[in-house]
Design a protein around this motif. Structure first.
Motif, PDB file in Angstrom:
ATOM      1  N   UNK A  58       0.838  -1.209   0.000  1.00 57.65           N
ATOM      2  CA  UNK A  58       0.000   0.000   0.000  1.00 57.65           C
ATOM      3  C   UNK A  58       0.870   1.256   0.000  1.00 57.65           C
ATOM      4  N   UNK A  59       1.965   1.232   0.747  1.00 64.51           N
ATOM      5  CA  UNK A  59       2.863   2.387   0.790  1.00 64.51           C
ATOM      6  C   UNK A  59       3.570   2.591  -0.553  1.00 64.51           C
ATOM      7  N   UNK A  60       3.985   1.513  -1.198  1.00 67.35           N
ATOM      8  CA  UNK A  60       4.628   1.632  -2.507  1.00 67.35           C
ATOM      9  C   UNK A  60       3.657   2.202  -3.533  1.00 67.35           C
ATOM     10  N   UNK A  61       2.416   1.760  -3.489  1.00 69.07           N
ATOM     11  CA  UNK A  61       1.412   2.210  -4.456  1.00 69.07           C
ATOM     12  C   UNK A  61       0.917   3.628  -4.163  1.00 69.07           C
ATOM     13  N   UNK A  62       1.191   4.134  -2.967  1.00 71.17           N
ATOM     14  CA  UNK A  62       0.814   5.498  -2.580  1.00 71.17           C
ATOM     15  C   UNK A  62       1.935   6.453  -3.009  1.00 71.17           C
ATOM     16  N   UNK A  63       2.008   6.687  -4.296  1.00 70.76           N
ATOM     17  CA  UNK A  63       3.148   7.383  -4.926  1.00 70.76           C
ATOM     18  C   UNK A  63       3.399   8.753  -4.318  1.00 70.76           C
ATOM     19  N   UNK A  64       2.351   9.515  -4.062  1.00 71.23           N
ATOM     20  CA  UNK A  64       2.530  10.886  -3.576  1.00 71.23           C
ATOM     21  C   UNK A  64       3.280  10.959  -2.247  1.00 71.23           C
ATOM     22  N   UNK A  65       3.257   9.878  -1.460  1.00 72.14           N
ATOM     23  CA  UNK A  65       3.922   9.893  -0.159  1.00 72.14           C
ATOM     24  C   UNK A  65       5.366   9.399  -0.184  1.00 72.14           C
ATOM     25  N   UNK A  66       5.882   9.001  -1.344  1.00 72.28           N
ATOM     26  CA  UNK A  66       7.270   8.540  -1.403  1.00 72.28           C
ATOM     27  C   UNK A  66       8.260   9.550  -0.820  1.00 72.28           C
ATOM     28  N   UNK A  67       8.121  10.853  -1.054  1.00 72.04           N
ATOM     29  CA  UNK A  67       9.104  11.785  -0.480  1.00 72.04           C
ATOM     30  C   UNK A  67       9.144  11.768   1.049  1.00 72.04           C
ATOM     31  N   UNK A 120       6.744  13.360  -6.075  1.00 67.52           N
ATOM     32  CA  UNK A 120       6.210  12.186  -6.770  1.00 67.52           C
ATOM     33  C   UNK A 120       4.712  12.368  -6.933  1.00 67.52           C
ATOM     34  N   UNK A 121       4.224  11.964  -8.091  1.00 66.33           N
ATOM     35  CA  UNK A 121       2.773  12.003  -8.287  1.00 66.33           C
ATOM     36  C   UNK A 121       2.349  10.875  -9.200  1.00 66.33           C
ATOM     37  N   UNK A 122       1.182  10.361  -8.904  1.00 62.72           N
ATOM     38  CA  UNK A 122       0.574   9.315  -9.706  1.00 62.72           C
ATOM     39  C   UNK A 122      -0.086   9.968 -10.918  1.00 62.72           C
ATOM     40  N   UNK A 123      -0.046   9.302 -12.060  1.00 60.30           N
ATOM     41  CA  UNK A 123      -0.671   9.816 -13.275  1.00 60.30           C
ATOM     42  C   UNK A 123      -1.523   8.720 -13.903  1.00 60.30           C
ATOM     43  N   UNK A 124      -2.376   9.121 -14.812  1.00 62.71           N
ATOM     44  CA  UNK A 124      -3.170   8.175 -15.608  1.00 62.71           C
ATOM     45  C   UNK A 124      -3.914   7.172 -14.721  1.00 62.71           C
ATOM     46  N   UNK A 125      -4.576   7.697 -13.693  1.00 59.46           N
ATOM     47  CA  UNK A 125      -5.350   6.842 -12.769  1.00 59.46           C
ATOM     48  C   UNK A 125      -4.524   5.715 -12.169  1.00 59.46           C
ATOM     49  N   UNK A 126      -3.279   6.005 -11.785  1.00 58.75           N
ATOM     50  CA  UNK A 126      -2.420   5.023 -11.141  1.00 58.75           C
ATOM     51  C   UNK A 126      -1.604   4.162 -12.084  1.00 58.75           C
ATOM     52  N   UNK A 127      -1.782   4.345 -13.384  1.00 60.68           N
ATOM     53  CA  UNK A 127      -1.026   3.554 -14.361  1.00 60.68           C
ATOM     54  C   UNK A 127       0.340   4.158 -14.662  1.00 60.68           C
ATOM     55  N   UNK A 128       0.578   5.371 -14.187  1.00 55.70           N
ATOM     56  CA  UNK A 128       1.848   6.039 -14.429  1.00 55.70           C
ATOM     57  C   UNK A 128       2.307   6.788 -13.200  1.00 55.70           C
ATOM     58  N   UNK A 129       3.537   7.270 -13.284  1.00 58.16           N
ATOM     59  CA  UNK A 129       4.139   8.033 -12.193  1.00 58.16           C
ATOM     60  C   UNK A 129       5.024   9.118 -12.791  1.00 58.16           C
TER      61      UNK A 129
END
Length: 161
Positions: free
Chosen positions: A35-44, A53-62
């Motif tokens: 869950x933490x890995x998939x929560x892209x915005x919180x990586x920093x 970090x930001x998720x793009x394309x409804x989670x299909x991109x970063x």
């Protein structure tokens, strides 16, 4: 970003010209780590080399920006809950890269109370870049271990709340 990388599939973790593999354990279960890995915005918040970090394309991109200014546009290649999170770099401002795939493989720890995190950095690039990455292996290992420790602390704090 002016450097477009060669698209590769998940099998690239086994076939890349250079593979750096690091392993660490957490006290958090694989589900929480995933869950933490998939929560892209919180990586920093737990991976100090990541500036934004930001998720793009409804989670299909970063989209990732490292401290120092390196940027990546990525495609999420695998998001298998509690098992695997992997992404391929499609475009970057870093010269010399030809292909790059990163895979985070998660397994229950042998003790049954946490996770084993196996990270593979699979890359192809010009010869000087591959040589530099080999020399930087100890620093990359330390960055990975520091990130996993910070993530584990963050997950433990969240669980305590």
């Amino acid at each position: 970003m002016r450097h477009r990388l060669r698209p590769v599939g998940l099998d690239y973790v086994r076939t890349a010209p250079l593979r750096l593999v690091f392993v660490a354990e957490t006290t958090a279960p694989p589900e929480a780590v995933f869950r933490a890995l998939a929560d892209v915005e919180n990586w920093p918040r737990w991976y100090r080399q990541v500036a934004a970090a930001r998720s793009t394309d409804d989670g299909k991109g970063r989209e990732i920006r490292l401290k120092g200014g390196t940027r990546f546009v990525e495609t999420v290649m695998a998001a298998d809950p509690a098992e695997c999170y992997a992404y391929r770099v499609d475009r970057t401002n870093a010269p010399g890269l030809r292909a790059l795939l990163e895979e985070w493989r998660l397994m229950p720890s042998p003790s049954g109370t946490g996770s084993v995190v196996r990270y593979t950095f699979a890359v192809d690039g010009v010869a000087p870049l591959r040589g530099a990455l080999r020399l930087l292996r100890p620093g990359l290992r330390r960055a990975f271990r520091d990130a996993v420790r910070a993530l584990d602390r963050r997950l433990a704090d969240r669980a305590a709340d």
